[in-house]
Motif scaffolding. Structure first.
Motif, PDB file in Angstrom:
ATOM      1  N   LEU A 255       0.832  -1.201   0.000  1.00  0.00           N
ATOM      2  CA  LEU A 255       0.000   0.000   0.000  1.00  0.00           C
ATOM      3  C   LEU A 255       0.872   1.259   0.000  1.00  0.00           C
ATOM      4  CD1 LEU A 255      -2.780   1.367   0.271  1.00  0.00           C
ATOM      5  CD2 LEU A 255      -2.581   1.090   2.755  1.00  0.00           C
ATOM      6  N   TYR A 286      -5.139  -1.447   8.241  1.00  0.00           N
ATOM      7  CA  TYR A 286      -4.916  -1.272   6.795  1.00  0.00           C
ATOM      8  C   TYR A 286      -5.827  -0.179   6.239  1.00  0.00           C
ATOM      9  CZ  TYR A 286      -4.609  -2.414   1.822  1.00  0.00           C
ATOM     10  OH  TYR A 286      -4.427  -2.337   0.467  1.00  0.00           O
ATOM     11  N   GLN A 290      -4.792   3.362   4.600  1.00  0.00           N
ATOM     12  CA  GLN A 290      -5.238   3.609   3.225  1.00  0.00           C
ATOM     13  C   GLN A 290      -5.988   4.932   3.121  1.00  0.00           C
ATOM     14  OE1 GLN A 290      -8.460   1.124   1.686  1.00  0.00           O
ATOM     15  NE2 GLN A 290      -7.245   0.783  -0.175  1.00  0.00           N
TER      16      GLN A 290
END
Length: 373
Positions: A255, A286, A290
């Motif tokens: 990412l 996550y 993000q």
């Protein structure tokens, strides 16, 4: 007021029966039998066993009444414990015991009066059947109480079944709504993302065909659309039924690399001894990273982002900072921060998302308990 417990009700009933029987002895004509008060207290005290041992209560009450009849002139008041015992036994569903024990005792009492008494037969029968009527009344009330409790129990069972049915209907409707949302997302987003991916791929192909190096932005768009398609598919799988997304802490390096390729230089660092992280905590971490990196790309302007994971005792701290603009430009507000707060709150953690203390850049700091369920 709360409901009186059965034992407290039995205590109150025992005290009342003892008091009534003692008063009846004091008001009776003639001398009080020697053991009359003792039998009155004993037969009344038997009521303490009424809820736990209904059949024992009836038998002991019957023994007390027979004992009192042997030392004095019985009265309907002294038969009160037996009446209560009959009521309790019928209420508990043991009506055969009443027929087997009480009925023969009544018949023997009537026969004994017929043999011993010199009064006319009519007067003897009237005197004998009066207590019998009280026994019948007590048995009838016990049966009514039993039927009432059975009706209440049936109503409660029906209400519980109706509640279960409502819950099942709600779950079914929620499942249907998830399927509808999944179909809508698939129809509205998958096509658009696929078009973006195809267009980026065509642009990269044409650039290479002309002997040119494709712009890094096109490669980043192509990679991002691929990842978006995969994540959308995982999201749709979760909406369609129970499941877990594969994204977690293991997906953070990729990412961060995609964010750097898309124009937001980012780095990832880890502090502390790594621990086992529940799937929902890894997924939340996550998504927080993000969303924070997406906000940097949208609102911070030229900026560098830093992602830091810190493992503590029973918790994971996720921090994303940047050195760009501390305030987003005036525009339509999104729901990214709201989604972050909801994810963190669902796990029992804390979140701070605000401009950095020194006024340079933005700071997102989430603390997630590793014991979250």
């Amino acid at each position: 007021m709360g409901k009186i417990s059965p034992f407290r009700l039995d205590v109150l009933l025992a005290v009342t029966v003892v008091a009534v029987q003692l008063i009846d002895l004091l008001l009776a004509d003639g001398p009080v039998p020697a053991f009359g008060p003792v039998l009155a207290v004993a037969s009344g005290g038997v009521m303490l066993l009424r809820s736990a041992y209904p059949r024992t209560t009836l038998l002991l009450s019957l023994v007390g009444a027979l004992a009192y009849g042997a030392i004095g002139t019985p009265s309907i008041i002294q038969a009160l414990p037996i009446l209560l015992g009959v009521y309790t036994v019928i209420d508990a569903g043991h009506w055969k015991l009443v027929l087997a024990v009480v009925l023969p005792v009544l018949m023997l009492s009537i026969v004994g009066d017929l043999i011993a008494e010199t009064r006319p037969l009519r007067e003897i029968l009237q005197t004998a059947f009066l207590p019998a009527g009280w026994f019948v009344a007590a048995a009838f009330l016990g049966q009514v109480s039993r039927q009432r409790r059975a009706y209440v129990r049936e109503v409660e069972e029906r209400a519980a079944e109706a509640e279960r049915t409502r819950e099942e209907m709600a779950l079914r409707r929620a499942g249907e709504e998830r399927l509808r949302i999944a179909r809508d997302l698939h129809d509205s987003l998958t096509h658009s993302i696929s078009v973006i991916k195809v267009q980026a791929g065509v642009a990269v192909h044409l650039a290479r065909k002309r002997g040119e190096e494709p712009p890094a932005a096109l490669a980043a768009i192509q990679e991002a659309s691929t990842v978006a398609t995969r994540e959308l598919r995982e999201t749709l799988d979760v909406l369609r039924g129970p499941g877990e997304s594969s994204q977690g802490l293991a997906g953070l390096p990729a990412l961060v690399e995609r964010a750097s390729a898309a124009g937001v230089p980012a780095s990832l660092a880890t502090e502390g001894a790594e621990q086992a992280v529940p799937a929902e905590v890894g997924q939340a971490a996550y998504r927080i990273v993000q969303e924070a990196l997406t906000n940097v790309a949208r609102h911070a302007g030229p900026a560098t982002a830093r992602v830091r994971l810190a493992f503590g005792e029973g918790e994971l701290a996720v921090r994303i900072t940047d050195d760009g603009r501390a305030q987003a430009p005036a525009s339509k507000p999104g729901v990214g921060l709201i989604g972050m707060r909801e994810r963190v709150a669902a796990l029992g953690g804390t979140l701070r998302a605000a401009p950095a203390d020194d006024g340079a850049g933005f700071d997102v700091h989430a603390v997630l308990p590793l014991g979250a369920k």
